[in-house]
Write a protein that holds these residues in place. Structure first.
Motif, mmCIF file in Angstrom:
data_model
loop_
_atom_site.group_PDB
_atom_site.id
_atom_site.type_symbol
_atom_site.label_atom_id
_atom_site.label_comp_id
_atom_site.label_asym_id
_atom_site.label_seq_id
_atom_site.Cartn_x
_atom_site.Cartn_y
_atom_site.Cartn_z
ATOM 1 N N LEU A 526 0.819 -1.205 0.000
ATOM 2 C CA LEU A 526 0.000 0.000 0.000
ATOM 3 C C LEU A 526 0.854 1.257 0.000
ATOM 4 O O LEU A 526 1.896 1.314 0.666
ATOM 5 C CB LEU A 526 -0.924 0.032 1.223
ATOM 6 N N MET A 527 0.389 2.272 -0.747
ATOM 7 C CA MET A 527 0.943 3.617 -0.680
ATOM 8 C C MET A 527 -0.244 4.576 -0.596
ATOM 9 O O MET A 527 -1.357 4.219 -0.990
ATOM 10 C CB MET A 527 1.798 3.926 -1.906
ATOM 11 N N GLN A 528 -0.001 5.772 -0.083
ATOM 12 C CA GLN A 528 -1.094 6.734 0.041
ATOM 13 C C GLN A 528 -0.708 8.060 -0.592
ATOM 14 O O GLN A 528 0.419 8.546 -0.422
ATOM 15 C CB GLN A 528 -1.476 6.966 1.507
ATOM 16 N N VAL A 529 -1.653 8.635 -1.345
ATOM 17 C CA VAL A 529 -1.445 9.950 -1.935
ATOM 18 C C VAL A 529 -1.314 10.969 -0.811
ATOM 19 O O VAL A 529 -2.156 11.029 0.096
ATOM 20 C CB VAL A 529 -2.612 10.324 -2.869
ATOM 21 N N GLN A 530 -0.260 11.759 -0.853
ATOM 22 C CA GLN A 530 -0.053 12.762 0.182
ATOM 23 C C GLN A 530 -1.042 13.918 0.033
ATOM 24 O O GLN A 530 -1.493 14.245 -1.070
ATOM 25 C CB GLN A 530 1.370 13.313 0.099
ATOM 26 N N GLY A 531 -1.349 14.545 1.152
ATOM 27 C CA GLY A 531 -2.204 15.714 1.141
ATOM 28 C C GLY A 531 -3.562 15.453 1.762
ATOM 29 O O GLY A 531 -3.936 14.306 2.059
ATOM 30 N N TYR A 532 -4.302 16.543 1.951
ATOM 31 C CA TYR A 532 -5.635 16.493 2.550
ATOM 32 C C TYR A 532 -6.602 17.294 1.685
ATOM 33 O O TYR A 532 -6.275 18.364 1.191
ATOM 34 C CB TYR A 532 -5.621 17.071 3.967
ATOM 35 N N GLY A 533 -7.819 16.763 1.523
ATOM 36 C CA GLY A 533 -8.847 17.480 0.788
ATOM 37 C C GLY A 533 -9.201 16.802 -0.513
ATOM 38 O O GLY A 533 -8.980 15.606 -0.715
ATOM 39 N N ARG A 534 -9.751 17.585 -1.426
ATOM 40 C CA ARG A 534 -10.270 17.090 -2.693
ATOM 41 C C ARG A 534 -9.160 16.438 -3.531
ATOM 42 O O ARG A 534 -8.064 16.968 -3.677
ATOM 43 C CB ARG A 534 -10.873 18.272 -3.448
ATOM 44 N N ASN A 535 -9.462 15.266 -4.093
ATOM 45 C CA ASN A 535 -8.615 14.572 -5.074
ATOM 46 C C ASN A 535 -7.305 14.025 -4.525
ATOM 47 O O ASN A 535 -6.460 13.559 -5.299
ATOM 48 C CB ASN A 535 -8.309 15.462 -6.282
ATOM 49 N N VAL A 536 -7.093 14.077 -3.224
ATOM 50 C CA VAL A 536 -5.878 13.513 -2.644
ATOM 51 C C VAL A 536 -6.265 12.593 -1.483
ATOM 52 O O VAL A 536 -7.424 12.505 -1.088
ATOM 53 C CB VAL A 536 -4.898 14.613 -2.176
ATOM 54 N N GLY A 537 -5.267 11.890 -0.936
ATOM 55 C CA GLY A 537 -5.504 10.995 0.197
ATOM 56 C C GLY A 537 -5.787 9.557 -0.185
ATOM 57 O O GLY A 537 -5.767 8.668 0.673
ATOM 58 N N ASN A 538 -6.058 9.290 -1.469
ATOM 59 C CA ASN A 538 -6.388 7.924 -1.883
ATOM 60 C C ASN A 538 -5.293 6.936 -1.481
ATOM 61 O O ASN A 538 -4.101 7.235 -1.594
ATOM 62 C CB ASN A 538 -6.547 7.831 -3.401
ATOM 63 N N VAL A 539 -5.704 5.750 -1.064
ATOM 64 C CA VAL A 539 -4.781 4.649 -0.808
ATOM 65 C C VAL A 539 -4.637 3.849 -2.100
ATOM 66 O O VAL A 539 -5.629 3.456 -2.714
ATOM 67 C CB VAL A 539 -5.278 3.753 0.335
ATOM 68 N N ILE A 540 -3.397 3.637 -2.515
ATOM 69 C CA ILE A 540 -3.090 2.904 -3.739
ATOM 70 C C ILE A 540 -2.688 1.484 -3.368
ATOM 71 O O ILE A 540 -1.812 1.275 -2.510
ATOM 72 C CB ILE A 540 -1.971 3.604 -4.528
ATOM 73 N N GLN A 541 -3.338 0.523 -3.984
ATOM 74 C CA GLN A 541 -3.059 -0.892 -3.702
ATOM 75 C C GLN A 541 -2.167 -1.469 -4.802
ATOM 76 O O GLN A 541 -2.458 -1.342 -5.986
ATOM 77 C CB GLN A 541 -4.374 -1.670 -3.624
ATOM 78 N N LEU A 542 -1.081 -2.111 -4.386
ATOM 79 C CA LEU A 542 -0.145 -2.763 -5.292
ATOM 80 C C LEU A 542 -0.410 -4.264 -5.215
ATOM 81 O O LEU A 542 -0.284 -4.869 -4.154
ATOM 82 C CB LEU A 542 1.299 -2.455 -4.895
ATOM 83 N N ALA A 543 -0.813 -4.849 -6.316
ATOM 84 C CA ALA A 543 -1.222 -6.259 -6.296
ATOM 85 C C ALA A 543 -0.697 -6.952 -7.551
ATOM 86 O O ALA A 543 0.049 -6.373 -8.346
ATOM 87 C CB ALA A 543 -2.748 -6.358 -6.213
ATOM 88 N N ARG A 544 -1.091 -8.210 -7.708
ATOM 89 C CA ARG A 544 -0.731 -8.966 -8.910
ATOM 90 C C ARG A 544 -1.968 -9.640 -9.470
ATOM 91 O O ARG A 544 -2.857 -10.055 -8.726
ATOM 92 C CB ARG A 544 0.349 -10.010 -8.604
#
Length: 563
Positions: A526-544
């Motif tokens: 997992l990685m997370q988009v830095q920042g707070y508010g609109r369009n940021v904060g999403n958690v990115i899942q790394l999978a196969r």
């Protein structure tokens, strides 16, 4: 009782003939407003426009301007339907509040009380609440940038009913009630809530409980602009433009006419002053919707929101309303409650964007109402913004750089814009953007805020300093370019050596925009988009998938680019 309040009752009560006579719409003012709109239409070259104005509780004018269909020479009329985009959210919020008023929903209940299938993931082991109030105010922690199937290829008015299941496959971004993060998926969840609690399709509920009581006879919950009967076609500078079919129907798909929006605005004004029509909503409930929620949150700057309604002011007068954007359609509804005055404008051309419509609505108010001596001079902001890289809500990665005596705002993939400090102490950029330095305490927020960003006067979000991280070999297999056949059609993951941070650049396909964000590691998957508010904060899942690396972001699964 004010005369205009008596006038607003004339349609449903027996009143003195003198009052009825005095209640006739002011023909001179109506002509002045219509002339202003016609001049603006000519100046901007917008293809078609629908406009409705309520003045002192009475419908002053409701009519169309320009063309609904150039190919067939069909003009916009007072009953021509326009897609109103996110102004739809007001209707969904009102539906929820009707059910609150009737005792079927509690505002501070967790949404899972009503939609138990909604079960999003969380980075912490603590159960994070998501209340109905959070969803109505965009303070839920659900990812703002959730774009799975956002634009539909084929019309499907019920696809949004899968939102609770889809959101259960993603992560919450942060705890609720921390920051405003505009969220279309949250209003689809509200549509699910209305349908589930009322035990009927969302569209049926809206038609029976809002459209019918208010006699909104032209209105549709869903339709295809230019295809559905009596709808305006879409244009870009007069050239045909395909409309976007938005999956989040409760967030942005209603079609309304000037006539119906005049009735709707008048009903809101009447209700707010204690005279609701056909008991569609009580004054107390509407008052609650117009009350500021979560005041004093540092991350929100001076942004104010009620339950669905955005709250601000017009020259010192309280103003409420909402705008909508589904290119090439745009809309704005502005209401000055104390004056009983409202303006609705909608355009079917990209030349009539929200900034243009916002200015037109403001000019109509200024034409109708005398100057207001309540206007206050804001305090001058003397705080500074240091050079450096920041994560700005709404934009992602931005940089402040100095070149001699010139300071610039650098937006990756967009360009550099000169910053000048205005009389209020804010930094203004050439693209109608303002950076307002934050002077509060750093201990009030999870990360120190440097400034708040605003675009055309509307809050983008807080800007926090970029967090740096060393490159980690565990992420190496997932670095590279990925693609999808969804709205976000490509992402590029890489390590930015200059900024010592992981970075993702995303392409937003048909919207023609891009988003550059920095990432912070969470764990090996997992990685997370830095920042707070609109369009940021999403958690990115790394999978196969079948042994091949895939990236899951914004509800979309991305596969390695072939090229």
């Amino acid at each position: 009782m004010k005369l205009w309040l008596k006038c607003s009752l004339a349609a449903s009560m027996v009143v003195a003939a003198a009052v009825i006579s005095a209640c006739q719409p002011d023909a001179e003012k109506a002509r002045a407003v219509e002339a202003l709109i016609e001049v603006r239409l000519a100046e901007t070259q917008i293809t078609g426009l629908a406009a409705a104005v309520v003045y002192q509780g009475q419908v002053l004018t409701a009519r169309g301007y320009g063309m609904a269909d150039l190919a067939n020479d069909i003009a916009v009329n007072d009953d021509t339907r326009f897609q109103i985009g996110s102004t739809t959210k007001l209707f969904t919020a009102l539906a929820v509040m009707q059910l609150v008023e009737r005792g079927h929903i509690q505002l501070d209940d967790d949404i899972r009380t009503y939609l138990p299938q909604f079960n999003p993931k969380a980075l912490s082991s603590d159960a994070l609440p998501v209340t109905v109030r959070d969803l109505l105010t965009h303070h839920s922690g659900i990812p703002s940038a959730y774009l799975r199937s956002f634009v539909m290829d084929d019309p499907d008015a019920e696809r949004f009913m899968q939102t609770s299941d889809w959101l259960s496959q993603t992560y919450l971004t942060w705890e609720h009630q921390q920051v405003f993060a505009y969220c279309n998926a949250c209003f689809s969840l509200m549509g699910e809530l209305v349908a589930t609690v009322s035990q009927q399709p969302f569209a049926d509920y809206i038609e029976q409980n809002i459209f019918t009581p208010l006699a909104l006879n032209d209105s549709l919950v869903f339709g295809v602009p230019g295809v559905t009967d009596n709808t305006a076609h879409g244009y870009s500078a007069g050239e045909p433009a395909e409309p976007l079919l938005v999956k989040d129907v409760p967030a942005g798909s209603f079609l309304m006419s000037a006539n119906d929006m005049a009735k709707f605005a008048q009903a809101l004004v009447r209700t707010q002053h204690g005279y609701p029509l056909n008991d569609w909503l009580s004054t107390d409930t509407l008052d609650a919707m117009l009350e500021q929620q979560f005041p004093g949150l540092p991350m929100n700057g001076d942004f104010k929101i009620g339950l669905g309604f955005w709250l601000n002011d017009h020259h010192g007068r309280n103003q409420v309303g909402h705008g909508g954007t589904v290119p090439p359609f745009y809309s704005e509804l502005k209401i000055l409650p104390e004056s009983g005055t409202a303006v609705f404008v909608a355009a079917n051309d990209n030349l009539g964007n929200n900034a243009v419509l916002d200015e037109l609505a403001a000019d109509i108010f200024d034409l109708l109402l005398p100057p207001n001596d309540r206007t206050e001079t804001p305090a001058i902001n003397t705080a500074n913004i240091d050079d450096g890289d920041y994560n700005l809500g709404g934009f992602g990665l931005v940089s402040i750089v100095s070149d001699g005596d010139t300071r610039q705002l650098a937006l990756p993939g967009i360009g550099r814009f000169t910053l000048t400090r205005n009389s209020q102490g804010w930094y203004a950029a050439d693209l109608d953007m303002e950076l307002r330095p934050y002077s509060g305490s750093a201990t009030e927020t999870p990360l120190p805020i440097a400034f708040h960003g605003y675009l055309n006067g509307y809050l983008l979000g807080p800007a926090t300093s970029l967090e740096t991280h060393e490159a980690n070999e565990s992420y190496q297999p997932w670095l590279g370019e990925y693609e999808s056949d969804d709205l976000v059609d490509g992402v590029h993951l890489y390590y930015d050596d200059e900024r010592r941070s992981y970075r993702m650049d995303a392409s937003l396909g048909v919207l023609g925009d891009g988003l550059a964000v920095t990432l912070k590691p969470v764990n090996a998957e997992l990685m997370q988009v830095q920042g707070y508010g609109r369009n940021v904060g999403n958690v990115i899942q790394l999978a196969r998938d079948n042994g091949e690396p895939v990236v899951r972001y914004s509800g979309i699964t991305f596969h390695r680019s072939i090229n």
